[in-house]
Design an enzyme around this catalytic site. Structure first.
Site, PDB file in Angstrom:
ATOM      1  CG  HIS A  18     116.113 -72.931 -51.008  1.00 48.51           C
ATOM      2  ND1 HIS A  18     116.447 -73.118 -49.684  1.00 48.51           N
ATOM      3  CD2 HIS A  18     116.891 -71.849 -51.571  1.00 48.51           C
ATOM      4  CE1 HIS A  18     116.978 -72.023 -49.167  1.00 48.51           C
ATOM      5  NE2 HIS A  18     117.294 -71.358 -50.338  1.00 48.51           N
ATOM      6  CD  GLU A  19     117.329 -70.518 -55.153  1.00 48.24           C
ATOM      7  OE1 GLU A  19     117.281 -69.463 -55.046  1.00 48.24           O
ATOM      8  OE2 GLU A  19     118.359 -71.127 -54.585  1.00 48.24           O
ATOM      9  CG  HIS A  22     115.373 -67.022 -51.819  1.00 52.02           C
ATOM     10  ND1 HIS A  22     115.494 -66.770 -50.483  1.00 52.02           N
ATOM     11  CD2 HIS A  22     116.170 -68.270 -52.067  1.00 52.02           C
ATOM     12  CE1 HIS A  22     116.490 -67.312 -50.019  1.00 52.02           C
ATOM     13  NE2 HIS A  22     116.938 -68.129 -50.901  1.00 52.02           N
TER      14      HIS A  22
END
Length: 420
Positions: A18-19, A22
């Site tokens: 997920h990170e 980003h």
């Protein structure tokens, strides 16, 4: 211990992917990423690569990518402040020291008249008490020292808020999107190993102890008719058997080119609608196909996305029992049950949690990615951004409510655990 290790691996995978979404889109957009963190709280491990510090933190309850400009920059050098600085061979400032100047006897010192670390990238002031004003350009990758820690400056064009609306939107959206991609990949692996579900009216694996096994049915048997009614697909078999719980049925099967008649009495289980439905104890047939596995990976991910929204709709309309909400303790217990059933169940569970994380994060709630995307949509509609202080306040309040909800759900998990 085995469950704990697998839980840590699963959550580490979900959060890191997920990170990473980003991080990679932010870097592609030219945004400075100061830190890529897995977990919260004190640092357990840290390594710096380029301008980003990669950290592993104590509390495994999430992660974050700290981008320049998302929060106010820590440094503020005011006129009249006495600082130290270092120059490179081009006579440009490469390091600024804000405090504990006595530790840097080899530095140059200046009383600041003006210092801009975002736009002009310049430092002016007096090196001597009655000397002339001097001016130095500051390198774009210069660092400053505060409380004995080095930080890289963030020119305005490297900050999150300076980027076009689309770039900021994609940077925030990339986190949940990567979780959906992860779910697809896991499902593709799962179906590549297990096989792709087939629609043929044929039996897959037969479960020991169920009516199908007791009556002599075998994997690979093709069901031609049930009680005289022709079957053309697997769904035909499921529908007919489901409508006849605890009833005698006759199957016409084809095995090794020969037709046979098989009689059996169906079993019974509770269906999704709460009503009894018939079962005979067989799995859907599968076939090996890479392209089919890819298609099934997307199909299964889409299915769980739909189910997530069905659950959310029931939660809003009151059709969902709040006691069924699970927090960290509940997910830990569920993972333990999944682990006991084998690797393939763990793969399915991981993919489901990845979809869950993506969908929940995209909800338009403060402190979640969806809340941040909502503010960007509002900015696009009104033609200017919401004041940063107001947006930060909304996210802070939202985060506080989320933490409160987490505590309540965890308390509910513990009550359910001890009342079993």
């Amino acid at each position: 211990m085995e469950t704990l290790i697998i839980v840590i691996i699963i959550f580490g995978l979900l959060v890191s992917i997920h990170e990473f979404g980003h991080l990679i889109v932010a870097k592609r957009s030219g945004i400075m990423c100061r830190e890529y963190a897995i977990g919260f709280g004190p640092k357990l491990f840290a390594i710096k690569k380029g301008e980003t510090v990669y950290t592993l933190r104590l509390l495994p309850i999430g992660g974050y990518v700290r981008m320049a400009g998302e929060d106010p920059e820590k440094i503020e050098i005011k006129p009249g402040q006495h600082i130290a600085f270092f120059l490179n061979e081009r006579n440009r400032v490469v390091r600024i020291v804000c405090d504990h100047l006595e530790k840097y006897p080899n530095a140059r010192f200046i009383t600041v008249e003006h210092c801009d670390l975002e736009n002009e990238l310049c430092l002016t002031g007096y090196e001597e008490e009655e000397g002339p004003i001097v001016r130095y350009a500051i390198e774009r990758d210069a660092t400053y020292v505060s409380d004995n820690q080095d930080f890289q400056i963030a020119p305005r064009d490297r900050q999150f808020a300076s980027k076009p609306l689309l770039a900021r939107f994609l940077t925030i959206f990339a986190g949940p999107f990567m979780n959906l991609i992860l779910a697809v990949v896991i499902f593709v692996i799962y179906f590549s190993i297990q096989g792709v579900p087939s629609a043929d009216p044929q039996l897959g694996k037969v479960i020991q102890g169920y009516p199908a096994e007791k009556s002599g049915l075998m994997a690979g048997d093709r069901i031609l008719e049930i009680d005289g009614k022709q079957t053309n697909s697997w769904n035909d078999i499921v529908r007919y058997v489901g409508k006849h719980p605890k009833e005698k049925i006759n199957m016409t099967i084809k095995r090794d080119g020969e037709q046979k008649q098989v009689n059996l009495i169906t079993g019974q289980r509770k269906g999704e609608n709460g009503k009894a439905e018939g079962v005979i104890g067989v799995y859907q047939p599968t076939r090996q196909s890479f392209l089919g596995s890819v298609g099934a990976g997307f199909t299964q991910t889409y299915y769980w996305i739909k189910m997530e929204f069905v659950g959310l709709k029931m939660l809003v309309t009151g059709g969902f029992n709040l006691n069924n909400l699970a927090g960290p303790v509940g997910i830990y217990n569920a993972t333990g049950e999944v682990v006991s059933q084998g690797l393939f169940f763990v793969l399915n569970w991981t993919a489901f949690l990845s979809v869950n994380l993506a969908v929940i994060n995209l909800l338009p709630l403060p402190a979640l990615d969806g809340g941040r995307l909502l503010f960007l949509i509002i900015e696009a509609l009104r033609g200017k951004p919401v004041e940063p202080q107001k947006e930060a306040l909304v996210h802070f309040i939202g985060f506080a409510f989320l933490m409160l909800l987490m505590l309540l759900v965890t308390w509910n998990d513990l009550q359910n655990l001890f009342t079993r």
